[in-house]
Design a protein around this motif. Structure first.
Motif, PDB file in Angstrom:
ATOM      1  N   SER A 109       2.798  11.767   4.389  1.00  0.00           N
ATOM      2  CA  SER A 109       2.550  11.343   5.765  1.00  0.00           C
ATOM      3  C   SER A 109       2.607   9.823   5.872  1.00  0.00           C
ATOM      4  CB  SER A 109       1.180  11.837   6.242  1.00  0.00           C
ATOM      5  OG  SER A 109       1.104  13.242   6.203  1.00  0.00           O
ATOM      6  N   VAL A 110       3.157   9.338   6.968  1.00  0.00           N
ATOM      7  CA  VAL A 110       3.207   7.895   7.205  1.00  0.00           C
ATOM      8  C   VAL A 110       1.794   7.355   7.362  1.00  0.00           C
ATOM      9  CG1 VAL A 110       3.981   6.095   8.800  1.00  0.00           C
ATOM     10  CG2 VAL A 110       5.486   8.027   8.268  1.00  0.00           C
ATOM     11  N   SER A 111       1.482   6.263   6.653  1.00  0.00           N
ATOM     12  CA  SER A 111       0.142   5.687   6.632  1.00  0.00           C
ATOM     13  C   SER A 111       0.160   4.286   7.222  1.00  0.00           C
ATOM     14  CB  SER A 111      -0.389   5.649   5.199  1.00  0.00           C
ATOM     15  OG  SER A 111      -1.515   4.807   5.095  1.00  0.00           O
ATOM     16  N   ALA A 112      -0.661   4.090   8.246  1.00  0.00           N
ATOM     17  CA  ALA A 112      -0.755   2.770   8.861  1.00  0.00           C
ATOM     18  C   ALA A 112      -1.308   1.740   7.886  1.00  0.00           C
ATOM     19  CB  ALA A 112      -1.627   2.836  10.107  1.00  0.00           C
ATOM     20  N   SER A 113      -2.296   2.136   7.089  1.00  0.00           N
ATOM     21  CA  SER A 113      -2.885   1.181   6.140  1.00  0.00           C
ATOM     22  C   SER A 113      -1.895   0.815   5.049  1.00  0.00           C
ATOM     23  CB  SER A 113      -4.174   1.762   5.532  1.00  0.00           C
ATOM     24  OG  SER A 113      -3.904   2.920   4.774  1.00  0.00           O
ATOM     25  N   ARG A 114      -1.036   1.738   4.691  1.00  0.00           N
ATOM     26  CA  ARG A 114      -0.016   1.415   3.688  1.00  0.00           C
ATOM     27  C   ARG A 114       1.013   0.451   4.281  1.00  0.00           C
ATOM     28  NH1 ARG A 114       4.610   3.396   0.804  1.00  0.00           N
ATOM     29  NH2 ARG A 114       4.298   3.159  -1.436  1.00  0.00           N
ATOM     30  N   ILE A 115       1.344   0.634   5.539  1.00  0.00           N
ATOM     31  CA  ILE A 115       2.255  -0.298   6.203  1.00  0.00           C
ATOM     32  C   ILE A 115       1.663  -1.704   6.198  1.00  0.00           C
ATOM     33  CG2 ILE A 115       3.300  -0.909   8.424  1.00  0.00           C
ATOM     34  CD1 ILE A 115       3.537   2.126   8.965  1.00  0.00           C
ATOM     35  N   ASP A 116       0.354  -1.802   6.474  1.00  0.00           N
ATOM     36  CA  ASP A 116      -0.310  -3.118   6.457  1.00  0.00           C
ATOM     37  C   ASP A 116      -0.243  -3.741   5.071  1.00  0.00           C
ATOM     38  OD1 ASP A 116      -0.933  -2.947   9.134  1.00  0.00           O
ATOM     39  OD2 ASP A 116      -2.966  -2.175   8.796  1.00  0.00           O
ATOM     40  N   GLU A 117      -0.465  -2.926   4.041  1.00  0.00           N
ATOM     41  CA  GLU A 117      -0.405  -3.472   2.678  1.00  0.00           C
ATOM     42  C   GLU A 117       1.020  -3.927   2.344  1.00  0.00           C
ATOM     43  OE1 GLU A 117      -1.282  -2.361  -2.010  1.00  0.00           O
ATOM     44  OE2 GLU A 117      -1.869  -0.921  -0.454  1.00  0.00           O
ATOM     45  N   LEU A 118       2.012  -3.154   2.783  1.00  0.00           N
ATOM     46  CA  LEU A 118       3.392  -3.555   2.543  1.00  0.00           C
ATOM     47  C   LEU A 118       3.701  -4.880   3.239  1.00  0.00           C
ATOM     48  CD1 LEU A 118       5.104  -0.070   2.993  1.00  0.00           C
ATOM     49  CD2 LEU A 118       5.107  -1.418   0.883  1.00  0.00           C
ATOM     50  N   ARG A 119       3.241  -5.020   4.478  1.00  0.00           N
ATOM     51  CA  ARG A 119       3.471  -6.268   5.209  1.00  0.00           C
ATOM     52  C   ARG A 119       2.876  -7.467   4.459  1.00  0.00           C
ATOM     53  NH1 ARG A 119       1.992  -3.555  10.444  1.00  0.00           N
ATOM     54  NH2 ARG A 119       3.960  -3.108  11.501  1.00  0.00           N
ATOM     55  N   SER A 120       1.675  -7.250   3.901  1.00  0.00           N
ATOM     56  CA  SER A 120       0.992  -8.355   3.219  1.00  0.00           C
ATOM     57  C   SER A 120       1.662  -8.724   1.913  1.00  0.00           C
ATOM     58  CB  SER A 120      -0.479  -7.993   2.970  1.00  0.00           C
ATOM     59  OG  SER A 120      -0.583  -6.980   1.987  1.00  0.00           O
TER      60      SER A 120
END
Length: 505
Positions: free
Chosen positions: A482-493
């Motif tokens: 499942s797509v994870s918003a928190s994982r997207i944030d970590e990727l951005r960082s």
């Protein structure tokens, strides 16, 4: 002594450590707080770290982890050249990943990826194993049951039958014709019935040709076990051998890697529900469910010392064999003692497979012990086999839910699965070898969903820039279906980090 049970039924499955199956169960001594870590180079924190992870793999990559004595030495001590006694140092249990790397390089004919190596540290979520988890939570879970040999299948099965492997530490192509006495000889001498229920291979028949047999001592599991329970015709001692050969009608149900674990769940459920359906038989039957050895999978408990069964040193007549003196046990394996006479509990007594023949001999008055190993092993007799006025018959034993059984993947599914690797944002991961060992649709579905989710997460984190997406990583959050918003944030960082050559989660 008045016994609580007339019958003992033993189902020995294959190749799983305690932490691998029950590390996250929340009962017994599972994984330590904070989890566990192995490094690619044992003991070297500058090499790649692999952490225990919640979520096991239904099937294994390659042929699964090695569990020869030589490779088990590496898993325990970080080196394959440990002295026979293992007294040169305390086992650090830090060589599982390193050992798996060796076996995978042989199986795959290439360097394994980090995601492949991670399998040896992955531990099942209880929801993945509904049958075993239910039984472990509702009956007696032994969290200090050890294999008798830090090695593979055959010598460990020999110990449950005879409390010795007469110097064998390898499978030896299943050719040894053992000359020692067995539990079956003791049962024959006492005129007690025994029966082996097998699916294909029959290790008692293969290893002990001198055991006197009667018609009906060795029968197929299908049809016969259920019939014997229903007709109240169980032997004093029954031993169930799972299926090692797979077919569409009967998949491998031993749990031996790389086979899927779910058919073994069904076998355990079949035995349990057969007994549960016939209360008159259930009241006088102890069901013992255990595993032969750890199969190379991670466990954090150090194996204890023990006594040599017969003074026979480990054989070294083949170049791949290493010295062994049989004075230390193998790794910890799951064992569950199942009866409605038992309240849910954890037993932390140190047991091994030799506990079973030793307990049978002691409880049923079968004469002398087979070796020093079963003589010295902790017994189940007083605590579980003998009658106890304080025991209460339970009417709340659970029903078990058998997981959906695996089916073969078809040609179109294979094509879609292989194609999904090209969704990976990291170019070095776009290799169909990653999917070669996926054999069932459920595993394939999870893999494809994860690839899609990972692609979308990197897309959103990079603003749609595919080149930038390939440089992003999420070290603290593995990819999921499942797509994870928190994982997207970590990727951005992580923007600006240099691309690493290794496979990312």
């Amino acid at each position: 002594m008045e016994l609580l049970f007339d019958h003992v039924v033993v189902l020995m499955l294959e190749n799983r450590s305690f932490d691998h199956l029950f590390g996250y169960l929340g009962k017994g001594e599972g994984l330590p707080d904070g989890g566990a870590t192995n490094y690619l180079t044992p003991g070297d924190p500058t090499s790649t770290a692999f952490h225990s992870r919640r979520g096991g793999d239904f099937t294994a990559v390659g042929q699964g982890p090695s569990h020869s004595l030589k490779q088990t030495n590496e898993q325990l001590f970080g080196t394959t050249h440990e002295p026979a006694s293992g007294t040169a140092g305390e086992p650090m249990l830090d060589g599982f990943v390193s050992s798996f790397r060796t076996s995978l390089k042989f199986d795959l004919k290439r360097e394994p990826t980090e995601s492949e190596l991670q399998q040896v540290m992955n531990c099942f979520d209880p929801v993945q194993l509904p049958v075993l988890s239910t039984l472990a939570r509702n009956f007696v879970l032994c969290d200090r049951w050890f294999a008798d040999v830090p090695g593979p299948t055959m010598p460990n099965r020999a110990f449950v039958h005879a409390a010795t492997s007469q110097g064998y530490t390898d499978n030896a192509s299943w050719k040894p014709a053992f000359t020692c006495d067995t539990l079956y000889d003791r049962l024959n001498a006492a005129k007690k019935a025994w029966r082996i229920y097998y699916h294909d291979s029959n290790d008692v028949l293969e290893l002990y040709p001198n055991v006197e047999k009667k018609v009906g001592d060795n029968v197929l599991f299908e049809g016969n076990f259920l019939s014997d329970v229903a007709s109240d015709n169980l032997a004093t001692y029954s031993f169930i051998v799972p299926a090692f050969m797979g077919s569409p009608e009967q998949p491998v149900n031993s749990m031996h890697a790389p086979a899927d674990v779910r058919p073994a769940e069904k076998l355990a459920a079949d035995v349990y529900t057969a007994l549960q359906a016939h209360e008159d038989v259930w009241k006088k039957t102890l069901f013992i469910l255990l595993f032969d050895e750890h199969g190379g999978y991670y466990d954090h408990v150090k194996p204890p010392k023990t006594v040599s069964p017969d003074g026979i040193a480990g054989r070294t007549d083949q170049p791949f064999l290493v010295p062994f003196d049989f004075q230390r046990l193998g790794l910890r394996v799951p064992c569950i003692l199942i009866s409605p006479w038992f309240a849910p509990a954890v037993d932390s007594t140190v047991y091994s497979h030799s506990t079973i023949p030793g307990s049978m001999i002691e409880a049923f008055g079968l004469g002398s012990f087979l070796t020093k190993r079963d003589a010295n092993a902790a017994k189940l007799t007083q605590t579980y086999l003998a009658k106890n006025a304080t025991r209460q018959w339970r009417t709340d034993t659970p029903h078990v839910t058998v997981p959906v059984q695996p089916t073969a993947i078809d040609a179109m599914q294979r094509e879609l699965l292989d194609g999904s690797v090209y969704l990976d944002p990291h170019p070095e991961n776009r290799n169909a070898l990653r999917t070669r060992d996926i054999q069932d649709p459920q595993h394939a579905r999870q893999f494809v969903r994860t690839q899609v989710a990972k692609h979308l997460e990197h897309y959103f984190a990079s603003g749609g820039n595919s080149e930038s997406a390939g440089r992003l990583s999420a070290d603290n959050q593995p990819a999921t279906p499942s797509v994870s918003a928190s994982r997207i944030d970590e990727l951005r960082s992580s923007k600006g980090k240099p691309t690493e050559p290794a496979i990312r989660p």
